[in-house]
Design a protein around this motif. Structure first.
Motif, PDB file in Angstrom:
ATOM      1  N   GLN A 141     -10.963  -9.972 -10.518  1.00 42.41           N
ATOM      2  CA  GLN A 141     -10.623  -8.624  -9.814  1.00 42.41           C
ATOM      3  C   GLN A 141      -9.636  -9.108  -8.258  1.00 42.41           C
ATOM      4  O   GLN A 141      -8.978  -8.304  -8.269  1.00 42.41           O
ATOM      5  N   SER A 142      -8.505 -10.491  -8.841  1.00 42.63           N
ATOM      6  CA  SER A 142      -7.713 -11.450  -7.583  1.00 42.63           C
ATOM      7  C   SER A 142      -6.584 -10.551  -8.127  1.00 42.63           C
ATOM      8  O   SER A 142      -5.414  -9.458  -6.975  1.00 42.63           O
ATOM      9  N   THR A 143      -6.550 -10.280  -9.267  1.00 41.91           N
ATOM     10  CA  THR A 143      -5.333  -9.844 -10.647  1.00 41.91           C
ATOM     11  C   THR A 143      -4.607  -7.939  -9.809  1.00 41.91           C
ATOM     12  O   THR A 143      -4.165  -7.788  -9.295  1.00 41.91           O
ATOM     13  N   THR A 144      -5.953  -7.393  -9.719  1.00 43.65           N
ATOM     14  CA  THR A 144      -6.104  -6.102  -9.605  1.00 43.65           C
ATOM     15  C   THR A 144      -6.159  -5.982  -8.365  1.00 43.65           C
ATOM     16  O   THR A 144      -4.752  -4.644  -7.618  1.00 43.65           O
ATOM     17  N   PHE A 145      -6.596  -6.387  -7.016  1.00 41.87           N
ATOM     18  CA  PHE A 145      -6.190  -6.221  -6.041  1.00 41.87           C
ATOM     19  C   PHE A 145      -5.067  -6.304  -5.625  1.00 41.87           C
ATOM     20  O   PHE A 145      -4.120  -5.409  -5.055  1.00 41.87           O
ATOM     21  N   PHE A 146      -4.437  -7.770  -5.858  1.00 42.50           N
ATOM     22  CA  PHE A 146      -3.586  -8.007  -5.497  1.00 42.50           C
ATOM     23  C   PHE A 146      -1.681  -6.978  -5.467  1.00 42.50           C
ATOM     24  O   PHE A 146      -1.172  -7.086  -5.397  1.00 42.50           O
ATOM     25  N   THR A 147      -2.460  -7.061  -6.896  1.00 44.23           N
ATOM     26  CA  THR A 147      -1.461  -6.188  -7.606  1.00 44.23           C
ATOM     27  C   THR A 147      -0.641  -4.880  -7.008  1.00 44.23           C
ATOM     28  O   THR A 147       0.174  -3.769  -6.724  1.00 44.23           O
ATOM     29  N   LEU A 148      -2.050  -4.071  -7.144  1.00 43.07           N
ATOM     30  CA  LEU A 148      -2.158  -2.880  -6.115  1.00 43.07           C
ATOM     31  C   LEU A 148      -1.845  -2.932  -4.534  1.00 43.07           C
ATOM     32  O   LEU A 148      -1.106  -2.350  -4.590  1.00 43.07           O
ATOM     33  N   ILE A 149      -2.195  -4.044  -3.711  1.00 43.18           N
ATOM     34  CA  ILE A 149      -1.866  -4.395  -2.534  1.00 43.18           C
ATOM     35  C   ILE A 149      -0.257  -4.878  -2.286  1.00 43.18           C
ATOM     36  O   ILE A 149       0.783  -3.731  -1.575  1.00 43.18           O
ATOM     37  N   ASN A 150       0.496  -4.863  -3.213  1.00 42.86           N
ATOM     38  CA  ASN A 150       1.755  -5.013  -3.547  1.00 42.86           C
ATOM     39  C   ASN A 150       2.696  -4.117  -3.906  1.00 42.86           C
ATOM     40  O   ASN A 150       3.696  -3.699  -3.254  1.00 42.86           O
ATOM     41  N   TRP A 151       2.121  -3.300  -4.912  1.00 37.01           N
ATOM     42  CA  TRP A 151       3.319  -2.420  -5.793  1.00 37.01           C
ATOM     43  C   TRP A 151       3.052  -0.642  -5.292  1.00 37.01           C
ATOM     44  O   TRP A 151       3.612  -0.218  -5.922  1.00 37.01           O
ATOM     45  N   LEU A 152       1.252  -0.755  -4.922  1.00 36.50           N
ATOM     46  CA  LEU A 152       0.192   0.922  -4.520  1.00 36.50           C
ATOM     47  C   LEU A 152       1.978   1.562  -3.913  1.00 36.50           C
ATOM     48  O   LEU A 152       2.128   2.476  -4.281  1.00 36.50           O
ATOM     49  N   PRO A 153       2.424   1.283  -2.554  1.00 34.15           N
ATOM     50  CA  PRO A 153       3.701   2.270  -1.862  1.00 34.15           C
ATOM     51  C   PRO A 153       4.663   2.493  -2.662  1.00 34.15           C
ATOM     52  O   PRO A 153       4.834   3.626  -2.702  1.00 34.15           O
ATOM     53  N   THR A 154       4.835   1.116  -4.034  1.00 30.21           N
ATOM     54  CA  THR A 154       5.654   1.923  -4.815  1.00 30.21           C
ATOM     55  C   THR A 154       5.483   2.643  -5.423  1.00 30.21           C
ATOM     56  O   THR A 154       6.796   3.270  -5.679  1.00 30.21           O
ATOM     57  N   VAL A 155       5.054   2.944  -6.391  1.00 31.73           N
ATOM     58  CA  VAL A 155       4.153   3.602  -7.198  1.00 31.73           C
ATOM     59  C   VAL A 155       4.524   4.955  -5.833  1.00 31.73           C
ATOM     60  O   VAL A 155       5.005   5.871  -6.848  1.00 31.73           O
ATOM     61  N   GLU A 156       3.743   5.242  -5.320  1.00 28.00           N
ATOM     62  CA  GLU A 156       3.178   6.227  -4.855  1.00 28.00           C
ATOM     63  C   GLU A 156       4.927   6.615  -4.570  1.00 28.00           C
ATOM     64  O   GLU A 156       5.390   8.013  -4.487  1.00 28.00           O
ATOM     65  N   ALA A 157       6.048   6.122  -3.593  1.00 21.85           N
ATOM     66  CA  ALA A 157       7.608   6.371  -3.473  1.00 21.85           C
ATOM     67  C   ALA A 157       7.582   6.538  -4.501  1.00 21.85           C
ATOM     68  O   ALA A 157       8.441   8.175  -4.605  1.00 21.85           O
ATOM     69  N   SER A 158       7.375   6.612  -5.948  1.00 24.03           N
ATOM     70  CA  SER A 158       8.457   7.009  -7.243  1.00 24.03           C
ATOM     71  C   SER A 158       7.869   8.244  -7.406  1.00 24.03           C
ATOM     72  O   SER A 158       8.251   8.809  -8.548  1.00 24.03           O
ATOM     73  N   ARG A 159       6.623   9.447  -6.878  1.00 18.26           N
ATOM     74  CA  ARG A 159       5.761   9.551  -7.096  1.00 18.26           C
ATOM     75  C   ARG A 159       6.124  10.704  -5.418  1.00 18.26           C
ATOM     76  O   ARG A 159       6.025  12.286  -5.564  1.00 18.26           O
ATOM     77  N   GLY A 160       7.216  10.253  -5.196  1.00 22.35           N
ATOM     78  CA  GLY A 160       7.863  11.670  -4.019  1.00 22.35           C
ATOM     79  C   GLY A 160       6.771  10.953  -2.037  1.00 22.35           C
ATOM     80  O   GLY A 160       7.232  12.302  -1.832  1.00 22.35           O
ATOM     81  N   VAL A 161       5.921  10.098  -1.976  1.00 24.39           N
ATOM     82  CA  VAL A 161       4.772  10.240  -1.247  1.00 24.39           C
ATOM     83  C   VAL A 161       6.458   9.474  -0.690  1.00 24.39           C
ATOM     84  O   VAL A 161       6.713   8.065   0.156  1.00 24.39           O
ATOM     85  N   ALA A 162       5.882   9.949   0.781  1.00 19.71           N
ATOM     86  CA  ALA A 162       6.795   8.985   2.199  1.00 19.71           C
ATOM     87  C   ALA A 162       5.868   7.831   2.073  1.00 19.71           C
ATOM     88  O   ALA A 162       4.950   7.331   2.414  1.00 19.71           O
TER      89      ALA A 162
END
Length: 406
Positions: A228-249
C-alpha cells in the motif's frame, strides 16, 4: 508506564490529543508537496526523471533504514522524548532542503525521511499505549489529520511556488507547522510529569519474547504495509506528471492530487467503521485493495473520467494506510512488541515502497509514455489484494498467539 488508565483532566486529555494530531499533521507535507513541483525541481536543478524518482524514493529509503532502529533509542530515552527530537530534525531538514546548493536538497530530503520514519514507527505505539480501547478509531482520526495536511501540501505547492516565485519557499514554509508541533509536544511532556512520565525506559519495556522477524503474521502485515505504501508514494510523486503527459495543466493536476488526498481522508475515517473492534479484518483489507485495482484500470482504459479514478485511488490509499497502521497496533500485543512490529513493517515495507518512484521514473524516461506506471501500480494492487486474505484474518487464540504472533 504512560498508561491510558492514568487520571487526566479534560485539559490534559485535550493537550495529549492536540500534540498527537499536530505531530501527525507534520508527517506527510514534506513528502506530498514535492510531487506537484517535481518538474520545477528538475528544471531548476537539471536532474533527470530517474534522478527525480530517486529523490522521491530517498525518504522511503530513510524509512527502511531508520525504522528497525527506533526501538532501541525509544527504550532508552522514552517514546515521547524521541518524538520531540524527530520533530526538531524534521524542521531542520525542511529548511535545509529549501536552500540553493544541490547537496542541501539531498541532505535535507534524507533528514526528512529519517525523522518522519521515527514518527511513523512510534505513533501506533503511542495510540496503543494511551488509548488501547480505541485503536481503530484513533488510528483513523490520526490518519485523517495526516492526510489532510498531505492534501493541503499537494494542492498548495504549485500556487505557492507561483506566488513566492520558486518551489523552494513553497516547500520550506512547512517548517513553520513543524515548529508549532515541537512547541506543543514539549508542553505536553512538561505538563504530564509523574511515574508515567515520558522519557523513561518503562515507556517501551524490554520483554523476552520471540523475534517479530520469525512471525508469519508479522510478515503478512509487513507485506501489506509495503504494497500500500508503494502504490501511494508512486502516485503521489508521479501522478501530476502522468496527467501533464495527457495535457492537464500543472495547477489542475496539483488540485487533482489534493482531491486524491481528500478522498483518502474520507475513506480513512469510513474504513474504521468497517474494522470496528473485530478480529476479522479481511473485509476492510480487501475493500481498500480492490479499489486501487479498479482505479488504475479506469485511468488506463477510461481516461475521460480521470478525476473519478483519481478520487477512487485516493480513497483506496487513504483506507489502506489506516488498515495497515491499525493492524500493526492490533497485532502488537504490548507497547514494546508494537514498536518492534512497527519498526519491522515500516522498514521492510518502505524498502519495498522506495522502488516505486524509482521504477516509475525509469519507466517514463525509457518508454516516453506514462501508462506503464499506471499498469505497474495496478499490478501491485492485485498482489496487495492477495496478501489481504492473510494479513487481515483473525488472530489465533491467546495460547496459540504466545507461540506464533509478534
Amino acid at each position: 508506564m504512560h498508561s491510558s488508565t492514568a487520571v487526566r483532566t479534560g485539559a490534559q486529555g485535550a493537550l495529549v490529543l492536540t500534540a498527537l494530531f499536530l505531530v501527525a499533521a507534520c508527517l506527510r507535507p514534506a513528502l506530498t508537496s514535492v510531487g506537484s513541483v517535481l518538474e520545477q525541481i528538475g528544471d531548476t536543478t537539471g536532474l533527470s526523471a530517474s534522478a527525480l524518482g530517486l529523490l522521491g524514493a530517498l525518504p522511503l529509503l530513510g524509512f527502511a533504514v531508520i525504522s528497525p532502529l527506533v526501538h532501541g533509542p525509544a527504550a532508552r530515552w522514552g517514546v515521547d522524548r524521541l518524538v520531540l527530537v524527530a520533530m526538531v530534525v524534521l524542521c531542520a531538514g525542511i529548511v535545509l532542503r529549501s536552500l540553493p546548493p544541490l547537496p542541501a536538497l539531498w541532505i535535507g530530503t534524507a533528514l526528512i525521511g529519517a525523522s518522519v520514519a521515527v514518527g511513523n514507527v512510534l505513533i501506533p505505539a503511542i495510540i496503543r499505549r494511551d488509548q488501547p480501547s480505541r485503536i481503530s478509531l484513533l488510528t483513523g482520526v490520526n490518519t485523517a489529520v495526516m492526510n489532510s495536511s498531505a492534501a493541503l501540501a499537494a494542492g498548495l505547492a504549485v500556487p505557492l511556488s507561483l506566488l513566492l516565485g520558486s518551489w523552494r519557499p513553497a516547500l520550506g514554509l512547512w517548517a513553520g507547522l513543524v515548529a508549532v508541533a515541537v512547541l506543543v509536544w514539549a508542553v505536553r511532556m512538561r505538563r504530564l510529569p509523574g511515574p508515567d512520565a515520558v522519557g523513561t525506559v518503562a515507556a517501551v519495556p524490554e520483554e523476552p519474547e520471540r523475534s517479530v522477524w520469525a512471525s508469519a503474521k508479522a510478515w503478512q502485515v509487513t507485506v501489506f504495509m509495503g504494497l500500500q505504501s508503494t502504490t501511494f508514494f508512486t502516485l503521489i510523486n508521479w501522478l501530476p506528471t502522468v496527467e501533464a503527459s495527457r495535457g492537464v495543466a500543472p495547477t489542475t493536476a496539483g488540485w487533482h492530487l489534493f482531491g486524491f488526498q481528500l478522498a483518502g481522508i474520507v475513506a480513512g475515517l469510513a474504513v474504521t467503521a468497517l474494522m470496528g473492534r473485530r478480529a476479522e479484518q479481511r473485509p476492510a483489507c480487501l475493500v481498500v485493495s480492490v479499489g486501487m485495482v479498479v482505479a488504475m484500470a479506469g485511468l488506463v482504459w477510461a481516461p475521460g473520467v480521470g478525476l473519478l479514478w483519481i478520487l477512487l485511488a485516493g480513497a483506496s490509499t487513504g483506507g489502506a494506510i489506516v488498515v495497515a497502521l491499525a493492524l500493526i497496533a492490533l497485532r502488537g500485543g504490548t507497547h514494546g512488541r508494537t514498536v518492534r512490529l512497527s519498526g519491522m513493517a515500516q522498514s521492510m515495507g518502505y524498502l519495498l515502497a522506495a522502488g516505486g518512484p524509482v521504477a516509475a521514473g525509469a519507466l517514463g524516461q525509457t518508454t516516453g509514455v506514462w501508462e506503464p506506471v499506471l499498469l505497474l501500480v495496478g499490478a501491485l494492487a492485485l498482489v496487495q489484494t492477495g496478501i489481504s486474505l492473510f494479513a487481515g484474518r483473525p488472530e489465533p487464540s491467546p495460547d496459540a498467539r504466545e507461540h506464533s504472533d509478534p
